[in-house]
Design a protein around this motif. Structure first.
Motif, PDB file in Angstrom:
ATOM      1  N   SER A  49       0.822  -1.207   0.000  1.00  0.00           N
ATOM      2  CA  SER A  49       0.000   0.000   0.000  1.00  0.00           C
ATOM      3  C   SER A  49       0.855   1.255   0.000  1.00  0.00           C
ATOM      4  O   SER A  49       1.981   1.266   0.506  1.00  0.00           O
ATOM      5  CB  SER A  49      -0.887   0.003   1.255  1.00  0.00           C
ATOM      6  OG  SER A  49      -1.560   1.225   1.400  1.00  0.00           O
ATOM      7  N   SER A  50       0.264   2.315  -0.503  1.00  0.00           N
ATOM      8  CA  SER A  50       0.791   3.660  -0.304  1.00  0.00           C
ATOM      9  C   SER A  50       0.802   3.929   1.205  1.00  0.00           C
ATOM     10  O   SER A  50       0.097   3.267   1.971  1.00  0.00           O
ATOM     11  CB  SER A  50      -0.136   4.653  -1.011  1.00  0.00           C
ATOM     12  OG  SER A  50      -0.056   5.944  -0.461  1.00  0.00           O
ATOM     13  N   GLU A  51       1.545   4.913   1.625  1.00  0.00           N
ATOM     14  CA  GLU A  51       1.591   5.280   3.046  1.00  0.00           C
ATOM     15  C   GLU A  51       0.425   6.186   3.456  1.00  0.00           C
ATOM     16  O   GLU A  51       0.264   6.480   4.627  1.00  0.00           O
ATOM     17  CB  GLU A  51       2.915   5.979   3.353  1.00  0.00           C
ATOM     18  CG  GLU A  51       4.111   5.059   3.170  1.00  0.00           C
ATOM     19  CD  GLU A  51       5.438   5.779   3.316  1.00  0.00           C
ATOM     20  OE1 GLU A  51       6.291   5.263   4.059  1.00  0.00           O
ATOM     21  OE2 GLU A  51       5.618   6.855   2.694  1.00  0.00           O
ATOM     22  N   TRP A  52      -0.401   6.615   2.493  1.00  0.00           N
ATOM     23  CA  TRP A  52      -1.563   7.449   2.788  1.00  0.00           C
ATOM     24  C   TRP A  52      -2.587   6.618   3.563  1.00  0.00           C
ATOM     25  O   TRP A  52      -2.807   5.443   3.287  1.00  0.00           O
ATOM     26  CB  TRP A  52      -2.213   7.937   1.499  1.00  0.00           C
ATOM     27  CG  TRP A  52      -1.787   9.270   0.960  1.00  0.00           C
ATOM     28  CD1 TRP A  52      -2.636  10.274   0.598  1.00  0.00           C
ATOM     29  CD2 TRP A  52      -0.479   9.756   0.659  1.00  0.00           C
ATOM     30  NE1 TRP A  52      -1.930  11.342   0.105  1.00  0.00           N
ATOM     31  CE2 TRP A  52      -0.591  11.048   0.136  1.00  0.00           C
ATOM     32  CE3 TRP A  52       0.805   9.222   0.802  1.00  0.00           C
ATOM     33  CZ2 TRP A  52       0.493  11.816  -0.248  1.00  0.00           C
ATOM     34  CZ3 TRP A  52       1.893   9.977   0.413  1.00  0.00           C
ATOM     35  CH2 TRP A  52       1.733  11.248  -0.094  1.00  0.00           C
ATOM     36  N   CYS A  53      -3.248   7.228   4.520  1.00  0.00           N
ATOM     37  CA  CYS A  53      -4.190   6.514   5.393  1.00  0.00           C
ATOM     38  C   CYS A  53      -5.324   5.848   4.637  1.00  0.00           C
ATOM     39  O   CYS A  53      -5.722   4.730   4.973  1.00  0.00           O
ATOM     40  CB  CYS A  53      -4.739   7.462   6.456  1.00  0.00           C
ATOM     41  SG  CYS A  53      -3.472   7.982   7.648  1.00  0.00           S
ATOM     42  N   ARG A  54      -5.863   6.487   3.609  1.00  0.00           N
ATOM     43  CA  ARG A  54      -6.973   5.880   2.873  1.00  0.00           C
ATOM     44  C   ARG A  54      -6.549   4.613   2.152  1.00  0.00           C
ATOM     45  O   ARG A  54      -7.329   3.671   2.023  1.00  0.00           O
ATOM     46  CB  ARG A  54      -7.625   6.879   1.917  1.00  0.00           C
ATOM     47  CG  ARG A  54      -6.728   7.449   0.842  1.00  0.00           C
ATOM     48  CD  ARG A  54      -7.488   8.507   0.035  1.00  0.00           C
ATOM     49  NE  ARG A  54      -6.641   9.245  -0.870  1.00  0.00           N
ATOM     50  CZ  ARG A  54      -6.020  10.386  -0.582  1.00  0.00           C
ATOM     51  NH1 ARG A  54      -6.145  10.920   0.620  1.00  0.00           N
ATOM     52  NH2 ARG A  54      -5.280  10.996  -1.485  1.00  0.00           N
ATOM     53  N   CYS A  55      -5.306   4.554   1.704  1.00  0.00           N
ATOM     54  CA  CYS A  55      -4.798   3.341   1.060  1.00  0.00           C
ATOM     55  C   CYS A  55      -4.537   2.253   2.099  1.00  0.00           C
ATOM     56  O   CYS A  55      -4.886   1.087   1.878  1.00  0.00           O
ATOM     57  CB  CYS A  55      -3.527   3.650   0.281  1.00  0.00           C
ATOM     58  SG  CYS A  55      -3.817   4.670  -1.177  1.00  0.00           S
ATOM     59  N   LYS A  56      -3.948   2.632   3.214  1.00  0.00           N
ATOM     60  CA  LYS A  56      -3.694   1.641   4.267  1.00  0.00           C
ATOM     61  C   LYS A  56      -4.999   1.068   4.814  1.00  0.00           C
ATOM     62  O   LYS A  56      -5.087  -0.135   5.075  1.00  0.00           O
ATOM     63  CB  LYS A  56      -2.858   2.264   5.400  1.00  0.00           C
ATOM     64  CG  LYS A  56      -1.440   2.601   4.970  1.00  0.00           C
ATOM     65  CD  LYS A  56      -0.545   2.989   6.123  1.00  0.00           C
ATOM     66  CE  LYS A  56      -0.977   4.222   6.855  1.00  0.00           C
ATOM     67  NZ  LYS A  56      -0.003   4.646   7.886  1.00  0.00           N
ATOM     68  N   GLU A  57      -6.033   1.898   4.949  1.00  0.00           N
ATOM     69  CA  GLU A  57      -7.311   1.387   5.432  1.00  0.00           C
ATOM     70  C   GLU A  57      -7.921   0.433   4.401  1.00  0.00           C
ATOM     71  O   GLU A  57      -8.478  -0.606   4.757  1.00  0.00           O
ATOM     72  CB  GLU A  57      -8.277   2.531   5.739  1.00  0.00           C
ATOM     73  CG  GLU A  57      -9.562   2.031   6.357  1.00  0.00           C
ATOM     74  CD  GLU A  57     -10.511   3.132   6.799  1.00  0.00           C
ATOM     75  OE1 GLU A  57     -11.461   2.789   7.539  1.00  0.00           O
ATOM     76  OE2 GLU A  57     -10.343   4.308   6.417  1.00  0.00           O
ATOM     77  N   THR A  58      -7.803   0.749   3.124  1.00  0.00           N
ATOM     78  CA  THR A  58      -8.284  -0.146   2.072  1.00  0.00           C
ATOM     79  C   THR A  58      -7.558  -1.482   2.159  1.00  0.00           C
ATOM     80  O   THR A  58      -8.180  -2.548   2.087  1.00  0.00           O
ATOM     81  CB  THR A  58      -8.063   0.484   0.677  1.00  0.00           C
ATOM     82  OG1 THR A  58      -8.807   1.707   0.599  1.00  0.00           O
ATOM     83  CG2 THR A  58      -8.491  -0.457  -0.434  1.00  0.00           C
ATOM     84  N   ALA A  59      -6.246  -1.447   2.326  1.00  0.00           N
ATOM     85  CA  ALA A  59      -5.453  -2.677   2.431  1.00  0.00           C
ATOM     86  C   ALA A  59      -5.864  -3.495   3.648  1.00  0.00           C
ATOM     87  O   ALA A  59      -6.009  -4.716   3.572  1.00  0.00           O
ATOM     88  CB  ALA A  59      -3.966  -2.343   2.493  1.00  0.00           C
ATOM     89  N   LEU A  60      -6.065  -2.840   4.765  1.00  0.00           N
ATOM     90  CA  LEU A  60      -6.446  -3.533   5.994  1.00  0.00           C
ATOM     91  C   LEU A  60      -7.826  -4.179   5.870  1.00  0.00           C
ATOM     92  O   LEU A  60      -8.003  -5.346   6.205  1.00  0.00           O
ATOM     93  CB  LEU A  60      -6.422  -2.558   7.173  1.00  0.00           C
ATOM     94  CG  LEU A  60      -6.757  -3.138   8.527  1.00  0.00           C
ATOM     95  CD1 LEU A  60      -5.721  -4.185   8.942  1.00  0.00           C
ATOM     96  CD2 LEU A  60      -6.828  -2.035   9.572  1.00  0.00           C
ATOM     97  N   LEU A  61      -8.786  -3.432   5.355  1.00  0.00           N
ATOM     98  CA  LEU A  61     -10.140  -3.959   5.218  1.00  0.00           C
ATOM     99  C   LEU A  61     -10.246  -5.022   4.129  1.00  0.00           C
ATOM    100  O   LEU A  61     -11.009  -5.962   4.245  1.00  0.00           O
ATOM    101  CB  LEU A  61     -11.130  -2.828   4.911  1.00  0.00           C
ATOM    102  CG  LEU A  61     -11.378  -1.841   6.043  1.00  0.00           C
ATOM    103  CD1 LEU A  61     -12.185  -0.645   5.537  1.00  0.00           C
ATOM    104  CD2 LEU A  61     -12.083  -2.519   7.205  1.00  0.00           C
TER     105      LEU A  61
END
Length: 143
Positions: A49-61
């Motif tokens: 993932s990118s380090e941006w929060c919206r990308c990390k949340e997408t990866a986590l979910l």
């Protein structure tokens, strides 16, 4: 889906409250991405993932296990535009050196997809490419 475009002027990569983040529709998209991979039994070696929060949340979910790499970060804003050339070199080097029969999943931004694949993606769209960054197909995941 993260409403708006770009990030606020006070953007801080270490503080999600200063960023444009997923809304409930974006969270639903992320869960549907997970379902898509599971339903189609798509083997995944690694999620990055990118380090941006919206990308990390997408990866986590969507995938639970992931790592971040700064070559997937956005360079949309003037603040980060200077990173574009180096990021694209690092991304291409990573893919060139990656050896596995399973799929490599990147969770990134429109500008990175557009620059690397010459393709205008939509929010939440799965874009499939070969190792030479040639687009093979795509699947829009609606919220």
């Amino acid at each position: 889906y993260a409403p708006g475009s770009g990030d606020p002027d006070n953007f801080n990569i270490n503080n999600c409250r200063t960023q444009r983040n997923l809304d409930y529709r974006g969270r639903e998209q992320a869960k549907k991405i997970e379902n898509f991979f599971m339903k189609h039994q798509i083997p995944v070696d690694k999620v990055i993932s990118s380090e941006w929060c919206r990308c990390k949340e997408t990866a986590l979910l969507g995938f639970k296990n992931f790592e971040t790499k700064n070559f997937l970060n956005s360079f949309f804003s003037a603040k980060f535009k200077k990173n574009k050339t180096q990021q694209m070199k690092a991304l291409k080097k990573y893919v060139k050196e990656w050896k596995n029969d399973k799929n490599l999943v990147f969770i990134t931004h429109y500008v990175v997809i557009s620059e690397s694949l010459d393709y205008a993606s939509s929010s939440g769209e799965i874009v499939i490419s070969d190792l030479n960054f040639k687009k093979i197909g795509s699947k829009k995941i609606n919220y």
